[in-house]
Design a protein around this motif. Structure first.
Motif, PDB file in Angstrom:
ATOM      1  N   ASP A 339      23.799  16.677   0.857  1.00 28.10           N
ATOM      2  CA  ASP A 339      22.833  17.885   0.944  1.00 28.10           C
ATOM      3  C   ASP A 339      21.605  17.774   1.969  1.00 28.10           C
ATOM      4  O   ASP A 339      21.425  16.595   2.501  1.00 28.10           O
ATOM      5  CB  ASP A 339      22.454  18.543  -0.429  1.00 28.10           C
ATOM      6  N   GLU A 340      20.705  18.676   1.860  1.00 26.76           N
ATOM      7  CA  GLU A 340      19.483  18.476   2.649  1.00 26.76           C
ATOM      8  C   GLU A 340      18.578  17.203   2.330  1.00 26.76           C
ATOM      9  O   GLU A 340      18.164  16.553   3.240  1.00 26.76           O
ATOM     10  CB  GLU A 340      18.535  19.748   2.896  1.00 26.76           C
ATOM     11  N   LYS A 341      18.445  16.941   1.083  1.00 26.81           N
ATOM     12  CA  LYS A 341      17.930  15.966   0.533  1.00 26.81           C
ATOM     13  C   LYS A 341      18.649  14.470   1.105  1.00 26.81           C
ATOM     14  O   LYS A 341      17.642  13.889   1.441  1.00 26.81           O
ATOM     15  CB  LYS A 341      17.860  15.850  -0.965  1.00 26.81           C
ATOM     16  N   GLU A 342      19.909  14.431   1.288  1.00 22.40           N
ATOM     17  CA  GLU A 342      20.328  13.214   1.772  1.00 22.40           C
ATOM     18  C   GLU A 342      19.889  12.912   3.244  1.00 22.40           C
ATOM     19  O   GLU A 342      19.713  12.014   3.432  1.00 22.40           O
ATOM     20  CB  GLU A 342      21.867  13.221   1.278  1.00 22.40           C
ATOM     21  N   ALA A 343      20.070  14.269   3.841  1.00 19.63           N
ATOM     22  CA  ALA A 343      19.397  14.165   5.430  1.00 19.63           C
ATOM     23  C   ALA A 343      18.140  13.560   5.233  1.00 19.63           C
ATOM     24  O   ALA A 343      17.762  12.655   6.337  1.00 19.63           O
ATOM     25  CB  ALA A 343      19.726  15.559   5.718  1.00 19.63           C
ATOM     26  N   ILE A 344      17.225  14.180   4.496  1.00 15.23           N
ATOM     27  CA  ILE A 344      15.694  13.659   4.647  1.00 15.23           C
ATOM     28  C   ILE A 344      15.702  12.260   4.379  1.00 15.23           C
ATOM     29  O   ILE A 344      15.174  11.501   5.035  1.00 15.23           O
ATOM     30  CB  ILE A 344      15.011  14.788   3.894  1.00 15.23           C
ATOM     31  N   ASP A 345      16.455  11.805   3.234  1.00 17.39           N
ATOM     32  CA  ASP A 345      16.470  10.218   2.926  1.00 17.39           C
ATOM     33  C   ASP A 345      16.903   9.345   3.940  1.00 17.39           C
ATOM     34  O   ASP A 345      16.337   8.525   4.329  1.00 17.39           O
ATOM     35  CB  ASP A 345      17.177  10.390   1.476  1.00 17.39           C
ATOM     36  N   HIS A 346      17.911   9.967   4.625  1.00 15.26           N
ATOM     37  CA  HIS A 346      18.352   8.969   5.675  1.00 15.26           C
ATOM     38  C   HIS A 346      17.483   9.181   6.986  1.00 15.26           C
ATOM     39  O   HIS A 346      17.339   7.919   7.260  1.00 15.26           O
ATOM     40  CB  HIS A 346      19.612   9.863   6.300  1.00 15.26           C
ATOM     41  N   ILE A 347      16.779  10.250   7.150  1.00 15.87           N
ATOM     42  CA  ILE A 347      15.697  10.062   8.353  1.00 15.87           C
ATOM     43  C   ILE A 347      14.513   9.259   7.832  1.00 15.87           C
ATOM     44  O   ILE A 347      14.167   8.555   8.678  1.00 15.87           O
ATOM     45  CB  ILE A 347      15.356  11.534   8.767  1.00 15.87           C
ATOM     46  N   SER A 360      19.103  25.441  11.212  1.00 18.31           N
ATOM     47  CA  SER A 360      19.515  26.447  10.081  1.00 18.31           C
ATOM     48  C   SER A 360      18.841  27.755  10.220  1.00 18.31           C
ATOM     49  O   SER A 360      18.029  28.004  10.985  1.00 18.31           O
ATOM     50  CB  SER A 360      18.759  25.787   8.768  1.00 18.31           C
ATOM     51  N   GLU A 361      19.587  28.746   9.679  1.00 17.28           N
ATOM     52  CA  GLU A 361      19.008  30.203   9.538  1.00 17.28           C
ATOM     53  C   GLU A 361      18.600  30.262   8.270  1.00 17.28           C
ATOM     54  O   GLU A 361      17.852  31.500   7.942  1.00 17.28           O
ATOM     55  CB  GLU A 361      20.275  30.942   9.798  1.00 17.28           C
ATOM     56  N   ASN A 362      18.401  29.394   7.521  1.00 23.02           N
ATOM     57  CA  ASN A 362      17.667  29.468   6.004  1.00 23.02           C
ATOM     58  C   ASN A 362      16.358  28.998   6.186  1.00 23.02           C
ATOM     59  O   ASN A 362      16.087  27.794   6.273  1.00 23.02           O
ATOM     60  CB  ASN A 362      18.667  28.736   5.060  1.00 23.02           C
ATOM     61  N   MET A 363      15.456  29.785   6.194  1.00 24.27           N
ATOM     62  CA  MET A 363      13.998  29.597   5.955  1.00 24.27           C
ATOM     63  C   MET A 363      13.564  28.669   5.123  1.00 24.27           C
ATOM     64  O   MET A 363      12.594  27.860   5.446  1.00 24.27           O
ATOM     65  CB  MET A 363      13.039  30.800   6.082  1.00 24.27           C
ATOM     66  N   VAL A 364      14.112  28.540   3.841  1.00 27.14           N
ATOM     67  CA  VAL A 364      13.660  27.654   2.795  1.00 27.14           C
ATOM     68  C   VAL A 364      13.863  26.520   3.223  1.00 27.14           C
ATOM     69  O   VAL A 364      13.083  25.642   3.073  1.00 27.14           O
ATOM     70  CB  VAL A 364      14.084  28.231   1.431  1.00 27.14           C
ATOM     71  N   ALA A 365      15.284  26.134   3.565  1.00 27.25           N
ATOM     72  CA  ALA A 365      15.771  24.954   4.136  1.00 27.25           C
ATOM     73  C   ALA A 365      14.866  24.265   5.231  1.00 27.25           C
ATOM     74  O   ALA A 365      14.419  23.184   5.117  1.00 27.25           O
ATOM     75  CB  ALA A 365      17.218  24.914   4.331  1.00 27.25           C
ATOM     76  N   ALA A 366      14.667  25.278   6.060  1.00 26.43           N
ATOM     77  CA  ALA A 366      14.033  24.774   7.272  1.00 26.43           C
ATOM     78  C   ALA A 366      12.806  24.424   6.920  1.00 26.43           C
ATOM     79  O   ALA A 366      11.995  23.187   7.211  1.00 26.43           O
ATOM     80  CB  ALA A 366      13.984  26.001   8.345  1.00 26.43           C
ATOM     81  N   GLU A 367      11.896  25.137   6.044  1.00 26.42           N
ATOM     82  CA  GLU A 367      10.477  24.893   5.644  1.00 26.42           C
ATOM     83  C   GLU A 367      10.207  23.337   4.896  1.00 26.42           C
ATOM     84  O   GLU A 367       9.447  22.513   4.945  1.00 26.42           O
ATOM     85  CB  GLU A 367       9.589  25.914   4.930  1.00 26.42           C
ATOM     86  N   GLU A 368      11.354  23.093   3.968  1.00 23.85           N
ATOM     87  CA  GLU A 368      11.455  22.055   3.435  1.00 23.85           C
ATOM     88  C   GLU A 368      11.429  20.812   4.372  1.00 23.85           C
ATOM     89  O   GLU A 368      10.706  19.716   4.214  1.00 23.85           O
ATOM     90  CB  GLU A 368      12.521  22.135   2.343  1.00 23.85           C
ATOM     91  N   PHE A 369      12.391  20.965   5.242  1.00 27.14           N
ATOM     92  CA  PHE A 369      12.472  19.883   6.169  1.00 27.14           C
ATOM     93  C   PHE A 369      11.374  19.631   6.959  1.00 27.14           C
ATOM     94  O   PHE A 369      10.797  18.550   7.322  1.00 27.14           O
ATOM     95  CB  PHE A 369      13.721  20.469   7.013  1.00 27.14           C
ATOM     96  N   LEU A 370      10.478  20.748   7.316  1.00 23.24           N
ATOM     97  CA  LEU A 370       9.579  20.519   8.458  1.00 23.24           C
ATOM     98  C   LEU A 370       8.422  19.758   7.641  1.00 23.24           C
ATOM     99  O   LEU A 370       7.575  19.156   7.927  1.00 23.24           O
ATOM    100  CB  LEU A 370       8.927  21.731   8.714  1.00 23.24           C
ATOM    101  N   GLN A 371       8.283  20.154   6.284  1.00 23.79           N
ATOM    102  CA  GLN A 371       7.325  19.655   5.459  1.00 23.79           C
ATOM    103  C   GLN A 371       7.630  18.232   5.091  1.00 23.79           C
ATOM    104  O   GLN A 371       6.634  17.470   4.997  1.00 23.79           O
ATOM    105  CB  GLN A 371       6.968  20.593   4.174  1.00 23.79           C
ATOM    106  N   GLN A 372       8.568  18.035   4.759  1.00 26.05           N
ATOM    107  CA  GLN A 372       9.152  16.681   4.099  1.00 26.05           C
ATOM    108  C   GLN A 372       9.235  15.505   4.784  1.00 26.05           C
ATOM    109  O   GLN A 372       9.195  14.367   4.602  1.00 26.05           O
ATOM    110  CB  GLN A 372      10.113  16.937   3.122  1.00 26.05           C
ATOM    111  N   VAL A 373       9.861  15.935   6.168  1.00 30.34           N
ATOM    112  CA  VAL A 373      10.169  14.686   7.198  1.00 30.34           C
ATOM    113  C   VAL A 373       8.888  14.368   7.760  1.00 30.34           C
ATOM    114  O   VAL A 373       8.177  15.023   8.207  1.00 30.34           O
ATOM    115  CB  VAL A 373      11.243  15.253   8.094  1.00 30.34           C
ATOM    116  N   ASP A 374       8.791  13.080   7.815  1.00 26.85           N
ATOM    117  CA  ASP A 374       7.733  12.336   8.148  1.00 26.85           C
ATOM    118  C   ASP A 374       7.873  11.901   9.696  1.00 26.85           C
ATOM    119  O   ASP A 374       8.274  10.862   9.911  1.00 26.85           O
ATOM    120  CB  ASP A 374       7.205  11.503   7.208  1.00 26.85           C
TER     121      ASP A 374
END
Lengths: 431, 431
Positions: A339-347, A360-374
């Protein structure tokens, strides 16, 4: 200290000291004066073009005799066209707004004090770099425009070329009545000069290493002066469950293959498991067509190996170290994530905090990624290749910072400045 | 690595690792959530006040047995009032605006990309400090408000006090459902823990040393992670030819005597020669009345020694090293200078780029000084004692930076942040 070392130290410290003295002069120049110097530098380079090319030819011949790789020799080699590009780079810097003197904030205190925060030059910047001689001209131009002196320490394979470039640039300075010490230059090939330079606290305000990971970590580990780490990029694209496959393939192909040797190219593709069996064959076909070697996780191989049996040389199992590697080449690691969480953890675990993208066309997933990825640059539905001072509209780039202090991501002119507080009163004392 | 060292290293690295994991959680908290935690931390400190004072009493008794100076013991000692001050400090931080999430710039590119520059936490901040236990609470509050995790390494003389303070602060965290690892704490007295902490690249994003010059230079010299140098202040007041003597005496007396132990107090007075024989007797009388020892240059002595024959113990010749010294005491070096340029040159040579002042009614001289003197804070007709986060209106201060990178001068909440570029597209690739 041995005789030679004392001599070397003297060579380095005299450049740093004259640069420091020159920095006081440079800090008071008007924008118009600085622009005149930049133009004079460009003219001086053009007048010396033949001498520059002669010196460069000697450096190139030595590099060939020493068995240097073709890519290194290409980076070293100048031509009339490359000299003209350097000069046009200086002219572009003329047109950039001068950040020095900008008022960043003003505070009026109840006791009547007025506190202005004013942008000022850093002072003396040390540039430590490898073979590309254009860095000599770029760094001299950008530091001059920001009112800084510079001390240049280029690679020894470009010593003759850099010497004549610096000589020309200094002609531009002296023609405008400025001290040639404003462009310091270490004209000795010994490696110890780097250590000496980055330990001169009180003389050097900032050291910027530009080059391979080895050079950068040596400078960071040994420096006593402040350093900005640049350039190492282990970047990822994450293709989400709700990705548009057309955008995803075009972004992955661009980010991997448009210029694989640079730091903002990607090294690993992460794919959401629910679309893996649909998306991976599409992207694999495009990657193989571009001669990219795929190093896949088990799930990736399970999906691709039968389908691409004819191309089995291009699809091999990924080792853990592949996920840590900046290949800088036509190689891409691929991992299927739950899932997205595993992607963010991998990064978070493997990334170097440079440039990371989600498709992604999913805005919620996109915003989570943009906020959480350092990372210095986080992208939604765009290629990581845009992490660049010119692409960001800065008009110049002194490097790409992968640290969080002072400057992060592409560094334009402002990264070469500091500020001071200017406080005006009428006799105020503290109670 | 010896057994003990391995054990020590494990103790330090486990704090840094749990802090790093916690930083990801902290970076996503809302301002309201962070403020709740700050208030809960304050409540927890008040509930544990008796235990804190008991632990502190043991530290103080040890310090007395070890023959520590009265001023060190005073810095170490807590009281109910001091605990209440710590708690009110946390409440003040609640009321400060949260810098995280602020949009610093937006660029719309021709290709349709929108590039936002967003302020983000640094990640993990290591604080290395000496005896004052209030730094434990201040640093925890300021780093939490900015969404950072912290690893605290206080002085060994305050180990018991700091342990119980951290235990209380962590109660505030866990009550609000946050990981206690957000406040890392090195609970071992060995000096090597400092070296270990400041070398943890990849875990620590910034180290801030606060304490004496020895601590600061040790950290700067040995760190592999980015450091902000704080606090060393060799500051000057220059009394110009066109000074108002009343302003000049009041500013010099304030800057030297109001709190001589702090970094923004002055150490040297520079006086224009054309007013020296009129001004020096005035200021000398006031300085002597405040028990300040004068270390004068030859010209100063020639003017003062006959006049103040009765106070000859208070007026001694200055050695060159006096101009390099941060006395942090009721001692003032005085030098008569030929003109403003000599004053600026003197400051350039001996100053630590902290706080510098000119007293003059001549606006041209004042502006020259403000522009040419290279320091974090430059003053016209005001005391250097104002260089302080609260006096500047920042509402908080994590230290005073004397370097030019990242943050300069008093550091408020913004100094504990970085930024990232958030780029939103619709499938853009680089051409």
């Amino acid at each position: 200290m041995t005789q030679t070392n004392g001599d070397l130290f003297e060579a380095v410290s005299s450049q740093a000291q004259t640069a420091k003295a020159a920095a006081r002069v440079l800090s008071t120049l008007s924008t118009a004066q600085k622009n005149e110097v930049l133009l004079a530098m460009g003219d001086a380079l053009l007048s010396s073009a033949n001498q520059i090319l002669l010196a460069n030819e000697l450096d190139v011949q030595d590099a060939i005799s020493n068995g240097q790789s073709d890519s290194r020799i290409d980076r070293l080699r100048l031509s009339h066209k490359r000299i003209e590009e350097m000069v046009s780079g200086l002219k572009q810097v003329v047109h950039l707004p001068d950040p020095v003197g900008e008022r960043l904030s003003t505070r009026k205190r109840q006791n009547g004090l007025v506190i202005d925060q004013i942008r000022v030059p850093l002072g003396v910047v040390a540039m430590i770099y490898e073979s590309r001689p254009n860095v000599t001209v770029d760094a001299a131009g950008l530091t001059l425009k920001t009112g800084n002196a510079v001390v240049l320490r280029g690679g020894k394979e470009a010593l003759r070329t850099n010497s004549i470039l610096v000589e020309s640039l200094r002609k531009g300075l002296t023609q405008q009545g400025l001290p040639e010490g404003a462009i310091g230059f270490i004209d000795r090939p010994e490696r110890e000069t780097v250590d000496m330079l980055i330990r001169m606290r009180g003389l050097i305000d900032l050291a910027i290493p530009r080059g391979g990971a080895g050079l950068i970590s040596t400078v960071v580990e040994r420096a006593l002066v402040p350093v900005i780490e640049t350039g190492v990029g282990n970047c990822h694209v994450y293709v989400d469950r709700d990705a548009d496959f057309q955008k995803a393939t075009s972004i992955v192909i661009n980010a991997k293959t448009q210029r694989p040797s640079v730091c903002n190219a990607i090294e690993t593709l992460l794919v959401h498991e629910s679309i893996a069996s649909a998306f991976l064959p599409l992207i694999a076909a495009d990657l193989i067509a571009k001669s990219v070697e795929i190093r896949g996780c088990e799930k990736t191989l399970a999906i691709l190996q039968t389908l691409f049996n004819l191309h089995r040389d291009h699809i091999v199992p990924a080792q853990d170290e592949d996920f840590e590697t900046e290949f800088s080449d036509l190689v891409l690691a691929i991992k299927v994530v739950h899932d997205e969480k595993e992607a963010i953890d991998h990064i978070d675990r493997y990334g170097t905090r440079h440039s990371e993208a989600i498709v992604s066309e999913n805005m919620v997933a996109a915003e989570e990624f943009l906020q959480q990825v350092d990372a210095a640059a986080v992208y939604h539905n765009a290629s990581t290749r845009f992490t660049d001072g010119f692409e960001f509209g800065f008009g110049a780039e002194i490097g790409i910072s992968t640290q969080k202090l002072h400057a992060r991501g592409p560094m334009g002119l402002e990264a070469l400045t500091s500020y001071k507080y200017v406080i005006r009163g009428d006799g105020q004392i503290r109670g």
